[in-house]
Design a protein around this motif. Structure first.
Motif, PDB file in Angstrom:
ATOM      1  N   TYR A  81       2.232  -0.868  -3.438  1.00  0.00           N
ATOM      2  CA  TYR A  81       3.481  -0.098  -3.424  1.00  0.00           C
ATOM      3  C   TYR A  81       3.189   1.356  -3.770  1.00  0.00           C
ATOM      4  N   VAL A  82       3.716   2.241  -2.935  1.00  0.00           N
ATOM      5  CA  VAL A  82       3.652   3.685  -3.178  1.00  0.00           C
ATOM      6  C   VAL A  82       5.087   4.187  -3.198  1.00  0.00           C
ATOM      7  N   ARG A  83       5.431   4.980  -4.181  1.00  0.00           N
ATOM      8  CA  ARG A  83       6.827   5.426  -4.300  1.00  0.00           C
ATOM      9  C   ARG A  83       7.210   6.262  -3.074  1.00  0.00           C
ATOM     10  N   VAL A  86       6.249  10.036  -2.200  1.00  0.00           N
ATOM     11  CA  VAL A  86       4.845  10.484  -2.135  1.00  0.00           C
ATOM     12  C   VAL A  86       4.050   9.731  -1.057  1.00  0.00           C
ATOM     13  N   ARG A  87       4.765   9.166  -0.098  1.00  0.00           N
ATOM     14  CA  ARG A  87       4.066   8.420   0.965  1.00  0.00           C
ATOM     15  C   ARG A  87       3.422   9.360   1.978  1.00  0.00           C
ATOM     16  N   ARG A  88       2.527   8.803   2.742  1.00  0.00           N
ATOM     17  CA  ARG A  88       1.763   9.501   3.780  1.00  0.00           C
ATOM     18  C   ARG A  88       0.879  10.600   3.206  1.00  0.00           C
ATOM     19  N   ARG A  89       0.387  10.352   2.016  1.00  0.00           N
ATOM     20  CA  ARG A  89      -0.582  11.273   1.410  1.00  0.00           C
ATOM     21  C   ARG A  89      -1.909  10.571   1.178  1.00  0.00           C
ATOM     22  N   GLY A  90      -2.046   9.363   1.678  1.00  0.00           N
ATOM     23  CA  GLY A  90      -3.306   8.639   1.509  1.00  0.00           C
ATOM     24  C   GLY A  90      -3.408   7.878   0.197  1.00  0.00           C
ATOM     25  N   ILE A  91      -2.263   7.737  -0.505  1.00  0.00           N
ATOM     26  CA  ILE A  91      -2.312   7.063  -1.810  1.00  0.00           C
ATOM     27  C   ILE A  91      -2.564   5.563  -1.650  1.00  0.00           C
ATOM     28  N   ALA A  92      -1.916   4.941  -0.662  1.00  0.00           N
ATOM     29  CA  ALA A  92      -2.163   3.506  -0.443  1.00  0.00           C
ATOM     30  C   ALA A  92      -3.634   3.283  -0.101  1.00  0.00           C
ATOM     31  N   ARG A  93      -4.178   4.164   0.713  1.00  0.00           N
ATOM     32  CA  ARG A  93      -5.594   4.041   1.073  1.00  0.00           C
ATOM     33  C   ARG A  93      -6.467   4.087  -0.197  1.00  0.00           C
ATOM     34  N   GLY A 113      -3.920 -10.408   3.170  1.00  0.00           N
ATOM     35  CA  GLY A 113      -2.728  -9.663   2.776  1.00  0.00           C
ATOM     36  C   GLY A 113      -1.585 -10.117   3.651  1.00  0.00           C
ATOM     37  N   GLY A 114      -0.378  -9.726   3.310  1.00  0.00           N
ATOM     38  CA  GLY A 114       0.751 -10.156   4.129  1.00  0.00           C
ATOM     39  C   GLY A 114       1.877  -9.153   4.076  1.00  0.00           C
ATOM     40  N   VAL A 115       2.704  -9.182   5.120  1.00  0.00           N
ATOM     41  CA  VAL A 115       3.794  -8.217   5.232  1.00  0.00           C
ATOM     42  C   VAL A 115       4.912  -8.828   6.068  1.00  0.00           C
ATOM     43  N   GLY A 116       6.143  -8.490   5.723  1.00  0.00           N
ATOM     44  CA  GLY A 116       7.275  -8.967   6.520  1.00  0.00           C
ATOM     45  C   GLY A 116       7.246  -8.336   7.906  1.00  0.00           C
ATOM     46  N   GLU A 118       9.437  -6.944   9.697  1.00  0.00           N
ATOM     47  CA  GLU A 118      10.224  -5.721   9.891  1.00  0.00           C
ATOM     48  C   GLU A 118       9.571  -4.503   9.233  1.00  0.00           C
ATOM     49  N   ASN A 119       8.495  -4.753   8.509  1.00  0.00           N
ATOM     50  CA  ASN A 119       7.873  -3.667   7.745  1.00  0.00           C
ATOM     51  C   ASN A 119       6.782  -2.973   8.570  1.00  0.00           C
ATOM     52  N   ALA A 120       7.251  -2.121   9.478  1.00  0.00           N
ATOM     53  CA  ALA A 120       6.337  -1.485  10.435  1.00  0.00           C
ATOM     54  C   ALA A 120       5.314  -0.583   9.741  1.00  0.00           C
ATOM     55  N   ALA A 121       5.748   0.134   8.702  1.00  0.00           N
ATOM     56  CA  ALA A 121       4.841   1.071   8.021  1.00  0.00           C
ATOM     57  C   ALA A 121       3.673   0.312   7.394  1.00  0.00           C
ATOM     58  N   ALA A 122       4.007  -0.758   6.669  1.00  0.00           N
ATOM     59  CA  ALA A 122       2.944  -1.512   6.012  1.00  0.00           C
ATOM     60  C   ALA A 122       2.054  -2.199   7.040  1.00  0.00           C
ATOM     61  N   GLU A 127      -3.185  -2.673   9.600  1.00  0.00           N
ATOM     62  CA  GLU A 127      -3.987  -2.674  10.834  1.00  0.00           C
ATOM     63  C   GLU A 127      -4.982  -1.526  10.827  1.00  0.00           C
ATOM     64  N   ASP A 128      -4.520  -0.354  10.398  1.00  0.00           N
ATOM     65  CA  ASP A 128      -5.425   0.805  10.366  1.00  0.00           C
ATOM     66  C   ASP A 128      -6.545   0.606   9.352  1.00  0.00           C
ATOM     67  N   ALA A 129      -6.263  -0.184   8.316  1.00  0.00           N
ATOM     68  CA  ALA A 129      -7.296  -0.429   7.299  1.00  0.00           C
ATOM     69  C   ALA A 129      -8.325  -1.456   7.769  1.00  0.00           C
TER      70      ALA A 129
HETATM   71  C1  LIG Z   1       2.909   0.704   3.163  1.00  0.00           C
HETATM   72  C2  LIG Z   1       2.712   1.738   2.072  1.00  0.00           C
HETATM   73  C3  LIG Z   1       2.007   1.118   0.885  1.00  0.00           C
HETATM   74  C4  LIG Z   1       1.848   2.887   2.629  1.00  0.00           C
HETATM   75  O1  LIG Z   1       1.607   3.816   1.585  1.00  0.00           O
HETATM   76  P1  LIG Z   1       1.157   5.330   1.852  1.00  0.00           P
HETATM   77  O2  LIG Z   1       0.576   5.876   0.599  1.00  0.00           O
HETATM   78  O3  LIG Z   1       2.267   6.067   2.485  1.00  0.00           O
HETATM   79  O4  LIG Z   1      -0.001   5.114   2.940  1.00  0.00           O
HETATM   80  P2  LIG Z   1      -1.181   6.144   3.283  1.00  0.00           P
HETATM   81  O5  LIG Z   1      -0.689   7.547   3.154  1.00  0.00           O
HETATM   82  O6  LIG Z   1      -2.396   5.768   2.520  1.00  0.00           O
HETATM   83  O7  LIG Z   1      -1.351   5.803   4.827  1.00  0.00           O
HETATM   84  C5  LIG Z   1      -2.579   5.376   5.386  1.00  0.00           C
HETATM   85  C6  LIG Z   1      -2.344   5.030   6.848  1.00  0.00           C
HETATM   86  O8  LIG Z   1      -1.433   3.924   6.992  1.00  0.00           O
HETATM   87  C7  LIG Z   1      -0.603   4.135   8.149  1.00  0.00           C
HETATM   88  N1  LIG Z   1       0.789   4.352   7.730  1.00  0.00           N
HETATM   89  C8  LIG Z   1       1.261   4.457   6.462  1.00  0.00           C
HETATM   90  N2  LIG Z   1       2.598   4.618   6.483  1.00  0.00           N
HETATM   91  C9  LIG Z   1       2.977   4.623   7.767  1.00  0.00           C
HETATM   92  C10 LIG Z   1       4.233   4.761   8.429  1.00  0.00           C
HETATM   93  N3  LIG Z   1       5.382   4.949   7.752  1.00  0.00           N
HETATM   94  N4  LIG Z   1       4.256   4.710   9.786  1.00  0.00           N
HETATM   95  C11 LIG Z   1       3.113   4.549  10.479  1.00  0.00           C
HETATM   96  N5  LIG Z   1       1.879   4.435   9.910  1.00  0.00           N
HETATM   97  C12 LIG Z   1       1.818   4.457   8.574  1.00  0.00           C
HETATM   98  C13 LIG Z   1      -1.131   5.372   8.824  1.00  0.00           C
HETATM   99  O9  LIG Z   1      -2.180   4.955   9.682  1.00  0.00           O
HETATM  100  C14 LIG Z   1      -1.695   6.132   7.647  1.00  0.00           C
HETATM  101  O10 LIG Z   1      -2.682   7.071   8.006  1.00  0.00           O
HETATM  102  P3  LIG Z   1      -2.238   8.577   8.411  1.00  0.00           P
HETATM  103  O11 LIG Z   1      -1.230   9.047   7.400  1.00  0.00           O
HETATM  104  O12 LIG Z   1      -3.531   9.309   8.356  1.00  0.00           O
HETATM  105  O13 LIG Z   1      -1.643   8.450   9.775  1.00  0.00           O
HETATM  106  C15 LIG Z   1       4.080   2.354   1.636  1.00  0.00           C
HETATM  107  O14 LIG Z   1       4.824   2.708   2.777  1.00  0.00           O
HETATM  108  C16 LIG Z   1       4.909   1.436   0.757  1.00  0.00           C
HETATM  109  O15 LIG Z   1       4.740   1.402  -0.471  1.00  0.00           O
HETATM  110  N6  LIG Z   1       5.845   0.673   1.352  1.00  0.00           N
HETATM  111  C17 LIG Z   1       6.678  -0.254   0.587  1.00  0.00           C
HETATM  112  C18 LIG Z   1       5.879  -1.397  -0.027  1.00  0.00           C
HETATM  113  C19 LIG Z   1       5.193  -2.229   1.002  1.00  0.00           C
HETATM  114  O16 LIG Z   1       5.673  -2.390   2.111  1.00  0.00           O
HETATM  115  N7  LIG Z   1       4.028  -2.788   0.649  1.00  0.00           N
HETATM  116  C20 LIG Z   1       3.180  -3.580   1.519  1.00  0.00           C
HETATM  117  C21 LIG Z   1       3.696  -4.915   1.842  1.00  0.00           C
HETATM  118  S1  LIG Z   1       3.878  -5.976   0.472  1.00  0.00           S
END
Ligand SMILES: CC(C)(COP(=O)(O)OP(=O)(O)OC[C@H]1O[C@@H](n2cnc3c(N)ncnc32)[C@H](O)[C@@H]1OP(=O)(O)O)[C@@H](O)C(=O)NCCC(=O)NCCS
Length: 160
Positions: A81-83, A86-93, A113-116, A118-122, A127-129
């Protein structure tokens, strides 16, 4: 950005971050029972095995991730989880990188790992990871199943 292993002192912070996610973005569906207790237990295990990590900046907590060893060589990324602000800054990575280091220290060679759906971002994140989809899971109400699997059974009448 500082990413470090979470300790017992961070336990309540991690619980609160999960609660925040559920409240704001991901309400627990009705078929999942005891989600909060289950998650808290997993967080405790992750902290206890030094596989929970936390991201901070200027004294503020930005996110967390947890890994749990399942069996001898497989780890599960149980929380990520990233707040929102502050998303899209590479924090999840950075968080996942740290969890993978922690899991590999414990002999893990594969991570699940797993994701719902509807959760396109995750999903994009996973997939990118480098994660590959290996399973689709389903849920149905018993009432629906009773209706649907009873209808049209003529092709498969049980032998008397
Ligand atoms: C999924 C989540 C953890 C990503 O966190 P984040 O810090 O924004 O991710 P990063 O900045 O490290 O992104 C790394 C890559 O993931 C992909 N990505 C992340 N968010 C994305 C989005 N909203 N749409 C498309 N791609 C996305 C991209 O490839 C991204 O690389 P880029 O920014 O260079 O294009 C965050 O959106 C989140 O906390 N969501 C709610 C909790 C959740 O869904 N957790 C996982 C399932 S339990």
């Amino acid at each position: 950005l500082n990413v470090r292993r979470a300790t017992e002192d961070d336990r309540e912070t991690l619980y609160a971050l999960w609660d925040e996610w559920v409240e704001r973005e991901s309400p627990v569906p009705p078929w999942v029972e005891g989600a909060q207790q289950e998650t808290r237990a997993q967080i405790d295990i992750a902290i206890g095995s030094r596989c929970a990590v936390i991201a901070e900046e200027c004294g503020k907590v930005l996110g967390f991730a947890c890994g749990v060893v399942k069996g001898r060589r497989t780890g599960d990324l149980t929380e990520l989880y990233v707040r929102p602000n502050v998303r899209r800054r590479g924090i999840a990575r950075a968080l996942v990188k740290a969890v993978v280091v922690a899991l590999s220290e414990r002999g893990v060679v594969s991570v699940t790992g797993g994701v719902g759906p509807e959760n396109a971002a995750a999903r994009r994140f996973y997939e990118d990871a480098g994660f590959q989809t290996v399973e689709l899971r389903f849920v149905a109400a018993v009432e629906v199943l009773q209706r649907r699997v009873t209808e049209g059974t003529s092709r498969a009448e049980p032998a008397e």
